[in-house]
Scaffold this motif. Sequence first.
Motif, PDB file in Angstrom:
ATOM      1  N   SER A  27      -3.245  -2.587  -2.855  1.00  0.00           N
ATOM      2  CA  SER A  27      -4.009  -3.059  -1.699  1.00  0.00           C
ATOM      3  C   SER A  27      -4.094  -4.577  -1.744  1.00  0.00           C
ATOM      4  O   SER A  27      -3.855  -5.199  -2.789  1.00  0.00           O
ATOM      5  N   PRO A  44      -4.003  -1.476   5.202  1.00  0.00           N
ATOM      6  CA  PRO A  44      -5.345  -1.208   5.722  1.00  0.00           C
ATOM      7  C   PRO A  44      -6.369  -2.202   5.183  1.00  0.00           C
ATOM      8  O   PRO A  44      -6.149  -2.832   4.155  1.00  0.00           O
ATOM      9  N   TYR A  45      -7.450  -2.327   5.882  1.00  0.00           N
ATOM     10  CA  TYR A  45      -8.607  -3.162   5.533  1.00  0.00           C
ATOM     11  C   TYR A  45      -8.305  -4.648   5.684  1.00  0.00           C
ATOM     12  O   TYR A  45      -8.888  -5.300   6.530  1.00  0.00           O
ATOM     13  N   ILE A  46      -7.434  -5.193   4.854  1.00  0.00           N
ATOM     14  CA  ILE A  46      -7.076  -6.617   4.949  1.00  0.00           C
ATOM     15  C   ILE A  46      -5.557  -6.696   4.976  1.00  0.00           C
ATOM     16  O   ILE A  46      -4.887  -6.263   4.039  1.00  0.00           O
ATOM     17  N   ASP A  47      -5.008  -7.253   6.066  1.00  0.00           N
ATOM     18  CA  ASP A  47      -3.550  -7.315   6.169  1.00  0.00           C
ATOM     19  C   ASP A  47      -2.984  -8.459   5.327  1.00  0.00           C
ATOM     20  O   ASP A  47      -3.706  -9.305   4.795  1.00  0.00           O
ATOM     21  N   ASP A  98       0.804  -1.219   0.000  1.00  0.00           N
ATOM     22  CA  ASP A  98       0.000   0.000   0.000  1.00  0.00           C
ATOM     23  C   ASP A  98       0.837   1.268   0.000  1.00  0.00           C
ATOM     24  O   ASP A  98       0.314   2.349  -0.233  1.00  0.00           O
TER      25      ASP A  98
END
Length: 132
Positions: free
Chosen positions: A38, A61-64, A14
């Motif tokens: 991402s 962020p959101y999904i590692d 990211d």
Amino acid sequence: MTSISERTVLVIDDDPTQCLLIADSLRDTGYDVHTAASGVEGYDLARRVIPDLIMLDVMMPYIDGFNICCELGLNPRTAHIPVILMTGLQEPEAMIQGSTAGAVDFITKPIDWPALPSRIAHVLDCVTMPAL
């Protein structure tokens, strides 16, 4: 043995600067490189491109990266692709979590740029080595 120019690497990070630096370094070595900004974008791209190797940032962020690595391992189209996790985490638990998620290797950040091509080549050579 497959030549480097026939190998595809997917870099998922990211951080746009980090992603560009890794991609440029690998392109300079001769790899065909795709990038994703991402985990979701990287997962979708991996299913379409089917790269020879995925370099995956852990902290996104959101999904590692741990979760994306698990998802890649559960999908029959991507389960065979070796994943190298990239992380600034130094705790042994992170390495255990990454191994459990299916990663074959770890690269710590900041990245050791001179060693990066040989780490990639080593993983790719191990994956393509015939069973004894």
